[in-house]
Design a protein around this motif. Structure first.
Motif, PDB file in Angstrom:
ATOM      1  N   GLU A 274      15.725  -6.900   4.724  1.00  0.00           N
ATOM      2  CA  GLU A 274      15.231  -7.469   5.977  1.00  0.00           C
ATOM      3  C   GLU A 274      14.010  -8.346   5.753  1.00  0.00           C
ATOM      4  O   GLU A 274      13.184  -8.524   6.628  1.00  0.00           O
ATOM      5  CB  GLU A 274      14.888  -6.335   6.955  1.00  0.00           C
ATOM      6  CG  GLU A 274      16.082  -5.477   7.337  1.00  0.00           C
ATOM      7  CD  GLU A 274      15.694  -4.368   8.297  1.00  0.00           C
ATOM      8  OE1 GLU A 274      14.921  -4.638   9.226  1.00  0.00           O
ATOM      9  OE2 GLU A 274      16.164  -3.242   8.123  1.00  0.00           O
TER      10      GLU A 274
ATOM     11  N   ASP B   4      11.545 -11.442   5.468  1.00  0.00           N
ATOM     12  CA  ASP B   4      11.367 -12.611   6.328  1.00  0.00           C
ATOM     13  C   ASP B   4      10.338 -13.512   5.646  1.00  0.00           C
ATOM     14  O   ASP B   4       9.137 -13.275   5.758  1.00  0.00           O
ATOM     15  CB  ASP B   4      10.880 -12.169   7.710  1.00  0.00           C
ATOM     16  CG  ASP B   4      10.703 -13.328   8.680  1.00  0.00           C
ATOM     17  OD1 ASP B   4      10.747 -14.492   8.240  1.00  0.00           O
ATOM     18  OD2 ASP B   4      10.490 -13.070   9.878  1.00  0.00           O
TER      19      ASP B   4
ATOM     20  N   GLU C 156      11.466 -13.898  12.391  1.00  0.00           N
ATOM     21  CA  GLU C 156      12.623 -13.253  13.003  1.00  0.00           C
ATOM     22  C   GLU C 156      12.247 -12.412  14.225  1.00  0.00           C
ATOM     23  O   GLU C 156      13.068 -12.219  15.125  1.00  0.00           O
ATOM     24  CB  GLU C 156      13.334 -12.384  11.962  1.00  0.00           C
ATOM     25  CG  GLU C 156      13.943 -13.202  10.825  1.00  0.00           C
ATOM     26  CD  GLU C 156      14.579 -12.343   9.751  1.00  0.00           C
ATOM     27  OE1 GLU C 156      14.535 -11.098   9.891  1.00  0.00           O
ATOM     28  OE2 GLU C 156      15.116 -12.903   8.777  1.00  0.00           O
ATOM     29  N   GLU C 157      11.030 -11.889  14.253  1.00  0.00           N
ATOM     30  CA  GLU C 157      10.579 -11.070  15.376  1.00  0.00           C
ATOM     31  C   GLU C 157       9.228 -11.587  15.869  1.00  0.00           C
ATOM     32  O   GLU C 157       8.180 -11.038  15.531  1.00  0.00           O
ATOM     33  CB  GLU C 157      10.487  -9.598  14.964  1.00  0.00           C
ATOM     34  CG  GLU C 157      11.827  -9.027  14.530  1.00  0.00           C
ATOM     35  CD  GLU C 157      11.762  -7.533  14.265  1.00  0.00           C
ATOM     36  OE1 GLU C 157      11.981  -6.755  15.215  1.00  0.00           O
ATOM     37  OE2 GLU C 157      11.485  -7.165  13.123  1.00  0.00           O
TER      38      GLU C 157
END
Length: 219
Positions: free
Chosen positions: A99, A101, A127-128
């Motif tokens: 995950e 980024d 991404e967030e």
């Protein structure tokens, strides 16, 4: 190619050439390549001495950034430094394997260097984004308390400006989403920060405007 542009982007980042960084990003420069070579940024960035001074006071001497530091050791040191800075056993992880980024990894560096425009450019591609923005708010709050170690008197204004800016960016994203996405963004745990939710992070960073937003109050 993307890698060659990524190499040029690294030099632009070190020199805080935010307009050039954005231009390179818009033309396909590989931020993945930049993140994979993150050690160069920490070894040559404008605030290397500030970061090393903090590391010297709080971490083993071997952790200081120098030209022999590998990308792996730099990431480990950065994570430990932020862990120490944020406190409360936040167990910060800049890279969480599958995950990962890369934009967030470069955002962390830019925020520590107080490169506001570069930080915002990287943030726009994370991404967030709500969690990333609140992380920057938290980081700035902690930096402001490290007077003359990580932040000089003349830099305090920049720290406060970045803190306010990123809180407003988080609120903008919060207000723009649909109800389902908003609730997930606010309540889902974040692996990078000890599985804290956005709400938890907002409270930790004393993000009063974010907490006071009607969408946050509905939870």
């Amino acid at each position: 190619d993307e890698q060659a542009l990524g190499q040029i982007m690294i030099y632009a980042l070190v020199s805080n050439g935010h307009d050039f960084v954005e231009l390179l990003g818009d033309h396909g420069a590989s931020v993945e390549y930049v993140a994979a070579n993150i050690s160069y940024l920490y070894q040559h960035g404008s605030r290397r001495q500030h970061l090393n001074r903090y590391i010297k006071r709080n971490l083993p001497k071997s952790k200081q950034f120098n030209k022999r530091s590998s990308d792996v050791s730099v990431k480990e040191t950065t994570d430990q430094m932020i862990d120490t800075l944020l406190g409360s056993k936040c167990n910060f992880k800049s890279d969480i394997g599958n995950e990962s980024d890369p934009y967030f990894e470069v955002l962390v560096w830019a925020a520590l260097c107080l490169h506001e425009e570069i930080a915002e450019f990287m943030w726009r591609n994370t991404e967030e984004p709500i969690k990333a923005a609140l992380f920057v708010v938290t980081l700035m709050r902690k930096l402001s308390k490290q007077d003359k170690v990580l932040v000089t008197t003349s830099e305090k204004e920049a720290v406060e400006r970045i803190r306010n800016r990123f809180e407003q960016l988080a609120i903008r994203i919060l207000q723009g989403g649909n109800d389902r996405d908003r609730e997930r963004a606010l309540t889902s745990p974040w692996e990078r920060l000890n599985k804290l939710s956005c709400v938890d992070t907002a409270f930790n960073s004393i993000s009063k405007d974010f907490i006071a937003d009607a969408h946050c109050q509905e939870l």
